[in-house]
Design a protein around this motif. Structure first.
Motif, PDB file in Angstrom:
ATOM      1  N   SER A   1       0.457   1.909  -5.076  1.00  0.00           N
ATOM      2  CA  SER A   1       1.499   0.892  -5.177  1.00  0.00           C
ATOM      3  C   SER A   1       1.573   0.304  -6.575  1.00  0.00           C
TER       4      SER A   1
ATOM      5  N   GLU B   1       1.577   3.153   2.248  1.00  0.00           N
ATOM      6  CA  GLU B   1       2.473   3.189   3.414  1.00  0.00           C
ATOM      7  C   GLU B   1       3.825   2.553   3.127  1.00  0.00           C
ATOM      8  N   ASP B   2       3.906   1.716   2.114  1.00  0.00           N
ATOM      9  CA  ASP B   2       5.150   1.039   1.751  1.00  0.00           C
ATOM     10  C   ASP B   2       5.940   1.770   0.676  1.00  0.00           C
ATOM     11  N   SER B   3       5.457   2.927   0.258  1.00  0.00           N
ATOM     12  CA  SER B   3       6.051   3.600  -0.900  1.00  0.00           C
ATOM     13  C   SER B   3       7.500   4.012  -0.679  1.00  0.00           C
TER      14      SER B   3
ATOM     15  N   THR C   1       0.833  -1.202   0.000  1.00  0.00           N
ATOM     16  CA  THR C   1       0.000   0.000   0.000  1.00  0.00           C
ATOM     17  C   THR C   1       0.869   1.254   0.000  1.00  0.00           C
TER      18      THR C   1
END
Length: 99
Positions: free
Chosen positions: A54, A19-21, A17
């Protein structure tokens, strides 16, 4: 990450998501630094969800690999992840292996 002389293998699991970028952008830097490898493989068999931001990062990775003359392969995407990549493949030539 599994760095092999001819390829970089990246195993992804769980949810990918927005948040993982930041972490994924780090991967893009690795791609630039290790572009001597002919191939990058994303093992997606354990990835259960991908959001739009994502997916856009995956397309950035695809474009970067193309620019660096590397082959980028998405391996064994399942369910929603497969559907998202298939939708993106309408507009991009994506290498998607297995289901």
């Amino acid at each position: 990450f599994d760095f092999k002389p001819e390829a970089l293998h990246v195993a992804m699991s769980g949810r990918f998501t927005f948040e993982d970028s930041d972490h994924f952008r780090g991967l893009l830097r690795v791609l630039k630094d290790s572009h001597a490898r002919a191939e990058v493989r994303f093992d997606l068999r354990e990835l259960s969800f991908i959001d739009a931001s994502s997916l856009a990062l995956m397309m950035l990775a695809h474009d970067l690999a193309k620019k660096l003359h590397m082959s980028l392969i998405f391996e064994v995407p399942q369910g929603q992840v497969h559907a998202a990549l298939e939708a993106a493949a309408v507009y991009n030539r994506l290498n998607i292996l297995g289901v």
